[in-house]
Design a protein around this motif. Structure first.
Motif, short mmCIF file in Angstrom:
data_model
loop_
_atom_site.label_atom_id
_atom_site.label_comp_id
_atom_site.label_asym_id
_atom_site.label_seq_id
_atom_site.Cartn_x
_atom_site.Cartn_y
_atom_site.Cartn_z
N PRO A 188 0.83 -1.20 0.00
CA PRO A 188 0.00 0.00 0.00
C PRO A 188 0.87 1.25 0.00
O PRO A 188 1.98 1.23 0.50
CB PRO A 188 -0.75 -0.11 1.34
N THR A 189 0.32 2.32 -0.58
CA THR A 189 0.95 3.64 -0.48
C THR A 189 0.01 4.48 0.38
O THR A 189 -1.20 4.48 0.16
CB THR A 189 1.11 4.27 -1.87
N LEU A 190 0.57 5.17 1.38
CA LEU A 190 -0.26 6.00 2.26
C LEU A 190 0.15 7.45 2.09
O LEU A 190 1.33 7.78 2.17
CB LEU A 190 -0.08 5.56 3.71
N LYS A 191 -0.84 8.30 1.85
CA LYS A 191 -0.55 9.72 1.66
C LYS A 191 -1.54 10.56 2.46
O LYS A 191 -2.71 10.19 2.61
CB LYS A 191 -0.63 10.11 0.17
N TYR A 192 -1.03 11.67 2.95
CA TYR A 192 -1.82 12.57 3.77
C TYR A 192 -1.94 13.92 3.07
O TYR A 192 -0.93 14.47 2.59
CB TYR A 192 -1.11 12.72 5.13
N PHE A 193 -3.16 14.40 2.97
CA PHE A 193 -3.44 15.66 2.28
C PHE A 193 -3.98 16.65 3.30
O PHE A 193 -5.18 16.66 3.57
CB PHE A 193 -4.46 15.43 1.16
N GLY B 251 -2.56 22.40 -2.05
CA GLY B 251 -2.55 20.99 -2.46
C GLY B 251 -1.35 20.23 -1.96
O GLY B 251 -0.70 19.50 -2.70
N LYS B 252 -1.03 20.41 -0.64
CA LYS B 252 0.14 19.71 -0.08
C LYS B 252 -0.12 18.21 0.03
O LYS B 252 -1.23 17.77 0.32
CB LYS B 252 0.45 20.27 1.31
N VAL B 253 0.94 17.42 -0.20
CA VAL B 253 0.84 15.97 -0.05
C VAL B 253 2.01 15.49 0.80
O VAL B 253 3.15 15.87 0.54
CB VAL B 253 0.91 15.25 -1.42
N ILE B 254 1.72 14.70 1.85
CA ILE B 254 2.79 14.17 2.69
C ILE B 254 2.77 12.65 2.62
O ILE B 254 1.73 12.02 2.82
CB ILE B 254 2.59 14.62 4.16
N ASP B 255 3.92 12.07 2.28
CA ASP B 255 4.01 10.61 2.23
C ASP B 255 4.16 10.05 3.64
O ASP B 255 5.00 10.52 4.41
CB ASP B 255 5.22 10.18 1.40
N TYR B 256 3.35 9.07 3.97
CA TYR B 256 3.42 8.44 5.30
C TYR B 256 4.38 7.26 5.24
O TYR B 256 4.19 6.35 4.42
CB TYR B 256 2.03 7.97 5.73
N LYS B 257 5.41 7.30 6.10
CA LYS B 257 6.40 6.22 6.07
C LYS B 257 6.48 5.49 7.41
O LYS B 257 7.39 4.68 7.61
CB LYS B 257 7.80 6.78 5.76
#
Ligand SMILES: *[C@@H]1O[C@H](CO)[C@@H](O)[C@H](O)[C@H]1NC(C)=O
Length: 529
Positions: A466-471, A477-483
């Motif tokens: 899965p890819t998890l992203k937080y907006f 339109g910021k996008v933060i990758d959840y690691k």
């Protein structure tokens, strides 16, 4: 003789005549104990030699032409290979071929792993002339006939020497696709290039000649590689460049391109060839083969193909033949057939004609030209928005409602991009549900998921699952990758801190809030050591 004595006698006999060198039997005491046990024969299992650190050298002495598989007992792909590997050994044994197959459990032979730089399972290496140095890496097929053919072409000549017309005709008749190299001088470097390619191209049959009467018979005056086929144009010539010589890559591309039918029916046998063809553009005609009006479209489709040979691969997909995955990939339903789709395999950009149902030679050619000259906009695949998409705690997103929800400036949106077949996605699903349940009363927080195999996004492509992203809420339109790790507690901390990421290098900072294994280091489908 009573029942007690016989076993005892047998045991004594076995002791006396048992295998030498074990030091337990009488009579072995005078000899120096051997430094290492060298069995006289390498054990076999299903026709495969079972090697160890000690016996590889011995096996190479006895079987100078040897394919060795490095495997591990827990490796899935190795288990899948095993029956094919044994079948290949049986095929070769039946022909009394010189090549033998062997395997070694890498997990109990670390020195061999190091010696041969093995970093993943299964790894196969081909040894020739009993030489332990520089074995050839095996990158051939993983099914029995392919493995056997790969070895045949290394043990024997990879191309049949042709001396006369009869021999040439017989070879050309024997297969659908036959490649013959016409070289005036068989000592030429180009011949070596040709033979090397013939070793690799297992699905074609190769011949070779230097006979002037054969040059004449096939209308040749210069060194040429000719592909003969029993379909379409019947023959394609690749003249050897007199100055630059034969380029293996160019010839390989030429043979791949010209050995394919102008129109290929998509199925499990043809799909590997379609993807290996190295032709970047594919034009697909989706039809229902049980319908006569659909079948009639194939003629016009095929008629449009010749000018695009080598540039666009023409493929027919029967919507009723287990090709649902193809339909899904293009975001199509069976009822939409007949229709055309165009895809660039490199960018995966997909194109649809304005009138998909109109399939004539002229409309097909016009559509290809329009795409190739950038006059058509690619389309994005999306499922329909389900009517109940926002009714459960985890909201269902698709391509069509993604932007509107993810980039809503009043909401903090946390999205799981998943694939239906992905095990890691299934494993984290309960934590995701629990997270959505926990935050369902927070007006400004949305927990959502999107099937990234059925929905494409303009903003970015999803490559791993899965890819998890937080907006986060707010403009821009910021996008933060959840690691972080994928559990309720860590998810909650992340949300509560407004999308704070754990330290970039958690391993160097053991006191960091998220010292757990980062998400991207979880084991993937590859079987590494
Ligand atoms: C193909 O057409 C037949 C005949 O109309 C129909 O019964 C069948 O469902 C169609 N196949 C698909 C996959 O739509």
């Amino acid at each position: 003789m009573d029942g007690q004595l016989l076993p005892v006698l047998l045991l004594l006999l076995l002791r006396a005549w048992g295998p030498r060198g074990q030091g337990t039997g009488p009579g072995g005491s005078l000899e120096e104990p051997p430094k290492e046990e060298v069995p006289e024969e390498v054990p076999e299992e299903d026709g495969i030699l079972v090697l160890s650190q000690r016996t590889l050298g011995l096996a190479l002495q006895e079987h100078p032409t040897l394919l060795v598989e490095f495997y591990a007992p827990w490796c899935g792909p190795c288990r899948a290979l095993a029956p094919e590997y044994s079948k290949a050994a049986a095929l070769l044994a039946a022909e009394s071929a010189r090549a033998r197959l062997a395997k070694v459990d890498g997990s109990s032979a670390p020195e061999l792993l190091e010696e041969f730089a093995v970093t993943e399972y299964p790894t196969l290496k081909f040894f020739r002339d009993g030489n332990r140095m520089h074995p050839e890496e095996y990158t051939g097929p993983r099914e029995a006939e392919g493995i056997a053919e790969w070895l045949r072409r290394r043990v024997g000549p990879s191309a049949t020497r042709l001396e006369d017309e009869e021999g040439a005709q017989a070879l050309i008749e024997a297969r659908d696709v036959v490649v013959i190299g016409f070289f005036q001088n068989l000592q030429d470097e180009d011949v070596a290039t040709f033979l090397t390619l013939a070793q690799e191209a297992l699905d074609m049959t190769f011949g070779l000649t230097d006979q002037p009467k054969l040059f004449q018979k096939f209308g040749l005056t210069k060194d040429t590689v000719v592909l003969f086929k029993k379909f379409d144009e019947g023959r394609a010539d690749f003249p050897v460049d007199e100055e630059l010589g034969l380029d293996q890559g160019d010839l390989s591309r030429f043979l791949l391109t010209h050995s394919m039918h102008l129109v290929t029916e998509f199925n499990s046998q043809t799909s590997p060839k379609i993807f290996a063809a190295k032709i970047l553009n594919h034009l697909l005609l989706f039809v229902n083969q049980t319908l006569a009006p659909h079948q009639e479209l194939l003629a016009g489709f095929g008629e449009a193909a010749p000018p695009f040979r080598g540039q666009v691969l023409f493929v027919v997909v029967d919507v009723g033949a287990g090709n649902n995955h193809v339909l899904q990939y293009f975001g199509l339903k069976a009822e939409e057939a007949p229709t055309l789709r165009f895809i660039n395999m490199e960018t995966t950009e997909k194109y649809a004609p304005e009138d998909g149902g109109l399939v004539t030679a002229a409309s097909v050619a016009a559509f290809c030209h329009a795409v190739l000259s950038n006059q058509v906009e690619p389309y994005l695949v999306s499922q329909e928005v389900p009517p109940d998409w926002d009714q459960r705690p985890v909201k269902t997103l698709v391509g069509k409602n993604f932007e509107q929800v993810a980039f809503d400036e009043t909401k903090n949106v946390f999205i799981k991009f998943y694939a239906p077949w992905c095990a890691h996605c299934k494993k984290m699903a309960p934590a995701w549900e629990a997270l959505a349940e926990k935050y369902k009363d927070h007006e400004d927080i949305i927990i959502a998921e999107l099937d990234a195999t059925a929905n494409e996004l303009e903003a970015f492509a999803v490559h791993s699952f899965p890819t998890l992203k937080y907006f986060p809420a707010g403009p821009g339109g910021k996008v933060i990758d959840y690691k972080g790790s994928r559990d309720l507690e860590t998810f909650s901390k992340f949300l509560d801190s407004g999308g704070q990421l754990p330290a970039e290098k958690p391993t160097e900072e053991p006191t960091a809030p998220f010292p757990e294994t980062p998400a991207n280091s979880t084991p993937g489908p590859k079987e590494e050591l």
